[in-house]
Design a protein around this motif. Structure first.
Motif, PDB file in Angstrom:
ATOM      1  N   PHE A 140       0.833  -1.199   0.000  1.00  0.00           N
ATOM      2  CA  PHE A 140       0.000   0.000   0.000  1.00  0.00           C
ATOM      3  C   PHE A 140       0.872   1.255   0.000  1.00  0.00           C
ATOM      4  CE2 PHE A 140      -2.227   3.451   2.095  1.00  0.00           C
ATOM      5  CZ  PHE A 140      -3.502   3.410   1.550  1.00  0.00           C
ATOM      6  N   VAL A 141       1.867   1.281   0.884  1.00  0.00           N
ATOM      7  CA  VAL A 141       2.749   2.448   0.979  1.00  0.00           C
ATOM      8  C   VAL A 141       3.597   2.580  -0.284  1.00  0.00           C
ATOM      9  CG1 VAL A 141       4.599   3.538   2.301  1.00  0.00           C
ATOM     10  CG2 VAL A 141       2.769   2.309   3.495  1.00  0.00           C
ATOM     11  N   ALA A 142       4.078   1.459  -0.804  1.00  0.00           N
ATOM     12  CA  ALA A 142       4.868   1.509  -2.038  1.00  0.00           C
ATOM     13  C   ALA A 142       4.057   2.122  -3.176  1.00  0.00           C
ATOM     14  CB  ALA A 142       5.346   0.109  -2.419  1.00  0.00           C
ATOM     15  N   ALA A 143       2.806   1.687  -3.321  1.00  0.00           N
ATOM     16  CA  ALA A 143       1.953   2.228  -4.380  1.00  0.00           C
ATOM     17  C   ALA A 143       1.739   3.728  -4.198  1.00  0.00           C
ATOM     18  CB  ALA A 143       0.610   1.498  -4.399  1.00  0.00           C
ATOM     19  N   ALA A 144       1.555   4.162  -2.962  1.00  0.00           N
ATOM     20  CA  ALA A 144       1.366   5.591  -2.698  1.00  0.00           C
ATOM     21  C   ALA A 144       2.606   6.397  -3.040  1.00  0.00           C
ATOM     22  CB  ALA A 144       0.999   5.796  -1.232  1.00  0.00           C
ATOM     23  N   GLY A 146       4.583   5.569  -5.508  1.00  0.00           N
ATOM     24  CA  GLY A 146       4.888   5.376  -6.920  1.00  0.00           C
ATOM     25  C   GLY A 146       6.023   4.407  -7.159  1.00  0.00           C
ATOM     26  N   VAL A 147       6.231   3.472  -6.227  1.00  0.00           N
ATOM     27  CA  VAL A 147       7.311   2.497  -6.321  1.00  0.00           C
ATOM     28  C   VAL A 147       6.707   1.120  -6.592  1.00  0.00           C
ATOM     29  CG1 VAL A 147       9.153   1.329  -5.021  1.00  0.00           C
ATOM     30  CG2 VAL A 147       8.840   3.805  -4.810  1.00  0.00           C
ATOM     31  N   ALA A 148       7.302   0.371  -7.508  1.00  0.00           N
ATOM     32  CA  ALA A 148       6.822  -0.979  -7.796  1.00  0.00           C
ATOM     33  C   ALA A 148       6.953  -1.846  -6.552  1.00  0.00           C
ATOM     34  CB  ALA A 148       7.631  -1.586  -8.946  1.00  0.00           C
ATOM     35  N   ALA A 149       5.979  -2.718  -6.353  1.00  0.00           N
ATOM     36  CA  ALA A 149       5.963  -3.549  -5.145  1.00  0.00           C
ATOM     37  C   ALA A 149       7.241  -4.357  -4.995  1.00  0.00           C
ATOM     38  CB  ALA A 149       4.745  -4.482  -5.181  1.00  0.00           C
ATOM     39  N   GLU A 150       7.817  -4.824  -6.111  1.00  0.00           N
ATOM     40  CA  GLU A 150       9.031  -5.643  -6.024  1.00  0.00           C
ATOM     41  C   GLU A 150      10.251  -4.843  -5.589  1.00  0.00           C
ATOM     42  OE1 GLU A 150       8.238  -4.878 -10.498  1.00  0.00           O
ATOM     43  OE2 GLU A 150       7.099  -5.341  -8.685  1.00  0.00           O
ATOM     44  N   ASP A 151      10.150  -3.514  -5.633  1.00  0.00           N
ATOM     45  CA  ASP A 151      11.265  -2.672  -5.201  1.00  0.00           C
ATOM     46  C   ASP A 151      11.075  -2.132  -3.790  1.00  0.00           C
ATOM     47  OD1 ASP A 151      12.724  -2.982  -7.537  1.00  0.00           O
ATOM     48  OD2 ASP A 151      11.721  -1.313  -8.528  1.00  0.00           O
ATOM     49  N   ALA A 152      10.013  -2.528  -3.125  1.00  0.00           N
ATOM     50  CA  ALA A 152       9.803  -2.192  -1.720  1.00  0.00           C
ATOM     51  C   ALA A 152      10.246  -3.399  -0.904  1.00  0.00           C
ATOM     52  CB  ALA A 152       8.338  -1.861  -1.459  1.00  0.00           C
ATOM     53  N   VAL A 153      11.354  -3.261  -0.226  1.00  0.00           N
ATOM     54  CA  VAL A 153      12.004  -4.400   0.425  1.00  0.00           C
ATOM     55  C   VAL A 153      11.740  -4.371   1.926  1.00  0.00           C
ATOM     56  CG1 VAL A 153      14.224  -5.507   0.898  1.00  0.00           C
ATOM     57  CG2 VAL A 153      13.783  -4.491  -1.343  1.00  0.00           C
ATOM     58  N   MET A 154      11.258  -5.486   2.448  1.00  0.00           N
ATOM     59  CA  MET A 154      11.009  -5.612   3.875  1.00  0.00           C
ATOM     60  C   MET A 154      12.301  -5.971   4.607  1.00  0.00           C
ATOM     61  SD  MET A 154       8.800  -8.494   5.943  1.00  0.00           S
ATOM     62  CE  MET A 154       7.237  -8.121   5.170  1.00  0.00           C
ATOM     63  N   MET A 155      12.643  -5.182   5.607  1.00  0.00           N
ATOM     64  CA  MET A 155      13.745  -5.543   6.496  1.00  0.00           C
ATOM     65  C   MET A 155      13.212  -5.585   7.922  1.00  0.00           C
ATOM     66  SD  MET A 155      17.564  -3.958   7.084  1.00  0.00           S
ATOM     67  CE  MET A 155      17.085  -2.444   7.938  1.00  0.00           C
ATOM     68  N   LEU A 156      13.555  -6.631   8.655  1.00  0.00           N
ATOM     69  CA  LEU A 156      13.226  -6.734  10.063  1.00  0.00           C
ATOM     70  C   LEU A 156      14.478  -6.365  10.844  1.00  0.00           C
ATOM     71  CD1 LEU A 156      10.328  -7.669  10.066  1.00  0.00           C
ATOM     72  CD2 LEU A 156      11.579  -8.985   8.345  1.00  0.00           C
ATOM     73  N   ALA A 157      14.349  -5.398  11.745  1.00  0.00           N
ATOM     74  CA  ALA A 157      15.517  -4.875  12.442  1.00  0.00           C
ATOM     75  C   ALA A 157      15.274  -4.849  13.937  1.00  0.00           C
ATOM     76  CB  ALA A 157      15.840  -3.461  11.942  1.00  0.00           C
ATOM     77  N   GLY A 158      16.274  -5.307  14.678  1.00  0.00           N
ATOM     78  CA  GLY A 158      16.244  -5.248  16.128  1.00  0.00           C
ATOM     79  C   GLY A 158      17.614  -4.883  16.650  1.00  0.00           C
ATOM     80  N   PRO A 159      17.778  -4.795  17.949  1.00  0.00           N
ATOM     81  CA  PRO A 159      19.075  -4.434  18.511  1.00  0.00           C
ATOM     82  C   PRO A 159      20.194  -5.413  18.164  1.00  0.00           C
ATOM     83  CG  PRO A 159      17.347  -4.209  20.164  1.00  0.00           C
ATOM     84  CD  PRO A 159      16.734  -4.892  18.978  1.00  0.00           C
ATOM     85  N   GLN A 160      19.842  -6.685  17.925  1.00  0.00           N
ATOM     86  CA  GLN A 160      20.872  -7.695  17.705  1.00  0.00           C
ATOM     87  C   GLN A 160      20.972  -8.205  16.269  1.00  0.00           C
ATOM     88  OE1 GLN A 160      21.226 -10.624  21.117  1.00  0.00           O
ATOM     89  NE2 GLN A 160      19.146  -9.892  21.498  1.00  0.00           N
ATOM     90  N   LEU A 161      20.004  -7.867  15.419  1.00  0.00           N
ATOM     91  CA  LEU A 161      19.972  -8.506  14.105  1.00  0.00           C
ATOM     92  C   LEU A 161      19.129  -7.695  13.131  1.00  0.00           C
ATOM     93  CD1 LEU A 161      20.643 -11.139  12.466  1.00  0.00           C
ATOM     94  CD2 LEU A 161      18.481 -12.063  13.315  1.00  0.00           C
ATOM     95  N   ARG A 162      19.535  -7.714  11.852  1.00  0.00           N
ATOM     96  CA  ARG A 162      18.715  -7.212  10.751  1.00  0.00           C
ATOM     97  C   ARG A 162      18.614  -8.328   9.722  1.00  0.00           C
ATOM     98  NH1 ARG A 162      22.716  -3.144  11.046  1.00  0.00           N
ATOM     99  NH2 ARG A 162      22.061  -1.299  12.215  1.00  0.00           N
ATOM    100  N   VAL A 285      11.417  -4.332  14.538  1.00  0.00           N
ATOM    101  CA  VAL A 285      10.798  -3.309  13.703  1.00  0.00           C
ATOM    102  C   VAL A 285      10.802  -3.775  12.251  1.00  0.00           C
ATOM    103  CG1 VAL A 285      10.914  -0.908  12.911  1.00  0.00           C
ATOM    104  CG2 VAL A 285      11.571  -1.488  15.261  1.00  0.00           C
ATOM    105  N   ASN A 286       9.676  -3.611  11.587  1.00  0.00           N
ATOM    106  CA  ASN A 286       9.549  -3.863  10.155  1.00  0.00           C
ATOM    107  C   ASN A 286       9.830  -2.540   9.439  1.00  0.00           C
ATOM    108  OD1 ASN A 286       8.596  -4.215   7.514  1.00  0.00           O
ATOM    109  ND2 ASN A 286       6.921  -5.546   8.150  1.00  0.00           N
ATOM    110  N   VAL A 287      10.893  -2.496   8.650  1.00  0.00           N
ATOM    111  CA  VAL A 287      11.278  -1.281   7.938  1.00  0.00           C
ATOM    112  C   VAL A 287      11.129  -1.545   6.442  1.00  0.00           C
ATOM    113  CG1 VAL A 287      13.050   0.498   7.664  1.00  0.00           C
ATOM    114  CG2 VAL A 287      13.046  -0.947   9.706  1.00  0.00           C
ATOM    115  N   THR A 288      10.490  -0.625   5.721  1.00  0.00           N
ATOM    116  CA  THR A 288      10.370  -0.767   4.279  1.00  0.00           C
ATOM    117  C   THR A 288      11.489   0.019   3.614  1.00  0.00           C
ATOM    118  OG1 THR A 288       7.978  -0.940   4.489  1.00  0.00           O
ATOM    119  CG2 THR A 288       8.857  -0.576   2.286  1.00  0.00           C
TER     120      THR A 288
END
Length: 337
Positions: A140-144, A146-162, A285-288
């Motif tokens: 949804f945010v990627a479309a808003a 103007g970025v193709a969904a395949e170029d919106a990359v999910m990263m999960l980030a915490g104090p010990q790991l990404r 945290v889920n970071v796009t």
């Protein structure tokens, strides 16, 4: 932070999102949170705060700029949209508010009137009932933007790991067919750029996981490592990126291994999320990545079963707000937090 506050969407009003937003504001000083405002739900937030025993002064605002004037002493909330608070009992009115809040928070962020976007947890099936057509908030945010969904990359980030899952919400049986050297190269470039721009890592180190046990053992347990993953790594290394792998996934998340990289690129959803949640569940945290706008979200769901019972930990919501603020300051050249 100068210029603008962060926009926070409510998530499903029957879930833990509203009470955790209230808890985050209550801990704004202790956790050094930058100013944020909530897109709608002033009465809902007041009731959610009451369920946790939080005294929550609320200022209804009509423009994001007003948030900076009142954040220190009250939670700024955009006026105009609201609903009754029914924790643990999702309904049609709540879904409509969740979608309206997400849409408004996203619109203001894309327009540059908010410094970044933090999205509360949603129930996708409920949103679909009121016209939500995207697989998730990331798309949804990627479309808003103007970025193709395949170029919106999910990263999960915490104090010990990404970690970054290269394939996300698909059946495990479909993963091998979805993988390609092109996919790995494209996503790795986006991750490296985001680590430089938003996380201040000048020379990011990427570790790429294998798909098969023991990294395929030279083809005896699968050939994806030699046929797909290794060629992608060679391409990325030729571009000057610090990339290693394919690493057997069973050893990639041990403490000594984690010290050798800044982010791990994983072949499928659970390969990335299991170690992150095992290590950093309450601060994940889920970071796009790959968007012109900053977007984060707590890495947990609506938790309907504990909503309104003062049991949900606000750590991940606080971490999502804090991370969005830090990324925004880096982009604005205000890294003095």
């Amino acid at each position: 932070m100068n210029g603008a506050a962060l926009a926070v969407s409510l998530g499903d009003p029957a879930g833990v999102g509203p009470e955790l937003i209230a808890a985050a504001w209550a801990r704004r000083e202790a956790d050094e949170l930058v100013p944020f405002f909530v897109a709608g739900g002033p009465d809902l937030l007041a009731q959610a705060a009451h369920s946790r025993g939080i005294s929550l002064p609320i200022t209804q605002i009509y423009h994001p700029a007003e948030a900076l004037d009142c954040f220190d002493y009250s939670l700024p909330v955009l006026a105009g949209i609201d609903c009754d608070y029914h924790p643990g009992a999702p309904d049609h009115a709540g879904a409509e508010l969740a979608l309206a809040s997400l849409d408004e928070a996203c619109r203001l962020t894309v327009a540059g009137e908010a410094a970044g976007l933090v999205t509360g947890p949603i129930a996708k099936a409920r949103l679909a009932e009121v016209g939500f057509t995207h697989p998730g908030q990331t798309e949804f945010v990627a479309a808003a933007c103007g970025v193709a969904a395949e170029d919106a990359v999910m990263m999960l980030a915490g104090p010990q790991l990404r970690t970054v899952p290269l394939t996300v919400h698909i059946a495990l049986s479909e993963v091998p067919a979805r993988l390609s050297a092109e996919l790995i190269v494209r996503r790795a470039r986006i991750v490296a750029q985001a680590l430089r721009q938003d996380f201040g890592i000048e020379h990011p180190r990427l570790a790429i996981a294998a798909l098969n046990p023991h990294a395929g053992e030279e083809g005896r347990m699968g050939d994806e490592e030699t046929r797909i993953i290794a060629p992608a790594i060679t391409t990325l290394q030729a571009e000057g990126l610090h990339v290693t792998g394919p690493h057997p996934a069973d050893a990639l998340f041990a403490p000594r291994a984690r010290a050798s990289y800044d982010a791990a690129l994983c072949m499928y959803h659970d390969q990335a999320l299991i170690p992150l949640k095992a290590l950093d569940f309450d601060q994940g945290v889920n970071v796009t990545l790959g968007l012109p706008a900053i977007r984060t979200s707590p890495d947990h769901g609506t938790a309907f079963t504990i909503a309104g019972k003062n049991q949900a930990d606000p750590g991940a919501m606080i971490a999502a707000i804090r991370m969005a603020g830090l990324c925004a300051m880096r982009r604005m050249g205000e890294w003095e937090f």
